[in-house]
Motif scaffolding. Structure first.
Motif, short mmCIF file in Angstrom:
data_model
loop_
_atom_site.label_atom_id
_atom_site.label_comp_id
_atom_site.label_asym_id
_atom_site.label_seq_id
_atom_site.Cartn_x
_atom_site.Cartn_y
_atom_site.Cartn_z
N SER A 1 0.83 -1.21 0.00
CA SER A 1 0.00 0.00 0.00
C SER A 1 0.86 1.25 0.00
N MET A 2 1.90 1.26 0.82
CA MET A 2 2.74 2.45 0.93
C MET A 2 3.62 2.63 -0.30
N THR A 3 4.04 1.54 -0.90
CA THR A 3 4.79 1.66 -2.15
C THR A 3 3.93 2.32 -3.22
N TYR A 4 2.67 1.91 -3.31
CA TYR A 4 1.73 2.48 -4.27
C TYR A 4 1.54 3.98 -4.01
N LEU A 5 1.41 4.36 -2.74
CA LEU A 5 1.13 5.75 -2.40
C LEU A 5 2.34 6.66 -2.50
N TYR A 6 3.48 6.20 -2.00
CA TYR A 6 4.61 7.12 -1.81
C TYR A 6 5.77 6.92 -2.77
N GLU A 7 5.86 5.75 -3.41
CA GLU A 7 6.95 5.54 -4.37
C GLU A 7 6.47 5.55 -5.80
N ASP A 8 5.36 4.86 -6.07
CA ASP A 8 4.85 4.85 -7.44
C ASP A 8 4.43 6.24 -7.89
N SER A 9 4.07 7.10 -6.96
CA SER A 9 3.67 8.47 -7.30
C SER A 9 4.86 9.33 -7.71
N GLU A 10 6.07 8.79 -7.60
CA GLU A 10 7.26 9.52 -8.02
C GLU A 10 7.62 9.26 -9.49
N VAL A 11 6.94 8.29 -10.11
CA VAL A 11 7.35 7.85 -11.45
C VAL A 11 6.20 8.01 -12.44
N TRP A 12 6.47 8.66 -13.58
CA TRP A 12 5.53 8.74 -14.69
C TRP A 12 6.30 9.05 -15.96
N HIS A 13 5.65 8.81 -17.10
CA HIS A 13 6.29 9.07 -18.40
C HIS A 13 5.48 10.03 -19.26
N ASP A 14 4.19 9.95 -19.16
CA ASP A 14 3.32 10.86 -19.90
C ASP A 14 1.98 10.94 -19.17
N LEU A 15 0.99 11.54 -19.80
CA LEU A 15 -0.29 11.77 -19.15
C LEU A 15 -0.99 10.47 -18.78
N SER A 16 -0.74 9.41 -19.57
CA SER A 16 -1.44 8.15 -19.32
C SER A 16 -1.10 7.57 -17.95
N ASP A 17 0.19 7.52 -17.61
CA ASP A 17 0.56 6.97 -16.31
C ASP A 17 0.75 8.06 -15.25
N PHE A 18 0.36 9.29 -15.58
CA PHE A 18 0.33 10.35 -14.57
C PHE A 18 -1.06 10.46 -13.94
N LEU A 19 -2.11 10.34 -14.80
CA LEU A 19 -3.47 10.48 -14.31
C LEU A 19 -4.32 9.22 -14.44
N LEU A 20 -4.17 8.51 -15.58
CA LEU A 20 -5.08 7.39 -15.83
C LEU A 20 -4.63 6.09 -15.17
N TYR A 21 -3.35 5.81 -15.23
CA TYR A 21 -2.83 4.55 -14.69
C TYR A 21 -1.69 4.82 -13.73
N ASN A 22 -1.47 3.84 -12.86
CA ASN A 22 -0.32 3.96 -11.96
C ASN A 22 0.98 3.68 -12.70
N LYS A 23 0.99 2.62 -13.53
CA LYS A 23 2.16 2.25 -14.29
C LYS A 23 1.79 1.94 -15.72
N ARG A 24 2.69 2.24 -16.63
CA ARG A 24 2.45 1.93 -18.03
C ARG A 24 2.56 0.42 -18.25
N THR A 25 1.71 -0.09 -19.12
CA THR A 25 1.76 -1.51 -19.44
C THR A 25 2.35 -1.77 -20.81
N ASP A 26 2.62 -0.68 -21.60
CA ASP A 26 3.21 -0.88 -22.94
C ASP A 26 4.72 -0.69 -22.85
N SER A 27 5.38 -0.68 -23.98
CA SER A 27 6.83 -0.59 -24.02
C SER A 27 7.30 0.75 -24.58
N LYS A 28 6.55 1.82 -24.29
CA LYS A 28 6.94 3.14 -24.78
C LYS A 28 8.27 3.56 -24.20
#
Length: 218
Positions: A191-218
């Motif tokens: 739970s804490m990894t999701y809240l406090y660590e995963d929120s530090e990582v994004w690549h574009d709008l899709s994994d910034f707002l829509l998803y926690n992590k990207r599932t493609d290979s962009k």
């Protein structure tokens, strides 16, 4: 002929229900029947509590196929339901036995019966039992604190101590997460990894707002 047989079957069923209801009203069987109903209530309550929790945690944090996830949910629900049913059965049985032996119920009976049940049923260190024990521990600490004030062992606080308790709890748990993560229970780590660590990582709008992590290979 068939109608008569059906009517006879219904009559037998009604007679059986009347006999069962009469038995349930017998005071001399009350202790034994209470143990059986306690087993039933423990099983039902355990399933009600664990099933939605396991559903959410499994689909949020566990990988694997749908079949594997459903199997994990079923196993967790069964384990919680079984353990709670066994514990209630053991506790109420021991309470009835002690009361019968001593001729009355005393406070120590509850403590002893629950200690034995806890040892026998929840003594194995596994994720389900660990979560249950931690859930109870937090409520025990609150309950003992309130009891100490009621009995006059500690003075009544002049101000509500809850804000201080909240600050200390959150401060301690985040310190443990950041520097001694292995000491925390696995689901709390997730739970804490999701809240406090995963929120530090994004690549574009899709994994910034829509998803926690990207599932493609962009």
């Amino acid at each position: 002929m068939a109608g008569g047989a059906m009517a006879g079957g219904e009559g037998s069923l009604r007679a059986l229900l009347r006999a069962a209801n009469k038995l349930l009203q017998q005071r001399r069987y009350h202790a034994a029947l209470a143990v059986i109903k306690g087993f039933r209530n423990g099983a039902v309550y355990g399933a009600k509590i664990r099933a939605p929790h396991a559903l959410v945690m499994t689909f949020l944090f566990k990988s694997g196929s749908l079949r594997e996830k459903l199997k994990a949910i079923a196993q967790a629900t069964y384990a919680h339901s079984r353990n709670l049913a066994y514990f209630v059965f053991t506790y109420k049985g021991l309470m009835a036995a002690q009361s019968r032996l001593q001729g009355k119920k005393i406070p120590f009976h509850a403590f002893l019966a629950a200690c034995i049940g806890g040892w026998l049923v929840f003594g194995e260190n596994n994720p389900i039992n660990s979560q249950i024990i931690m859930y109870l521990l937090s409520r025990i600490l609150f309950g003992l604190s309130r009891l100490a004030v009621e009995k006059g062992y500690i003075p009544q606080p002049r101000q509500d101590p809850f804000p201080l308790v909240a600050a200390l709890v959150w401060g301690t748990v985040l310190w443990l997460f950041e520097y001694h993560r292995e000491t925390l229970q696995p689901s709390l780590q997730s739970s804490m990894t999701y809240l406090y660590e995963d929120s530090e990582v994004w690549h574009d709008l899709s994994d910034f707002l829509l998803y926690n992590k990207r599932t493609d290979s962009k």
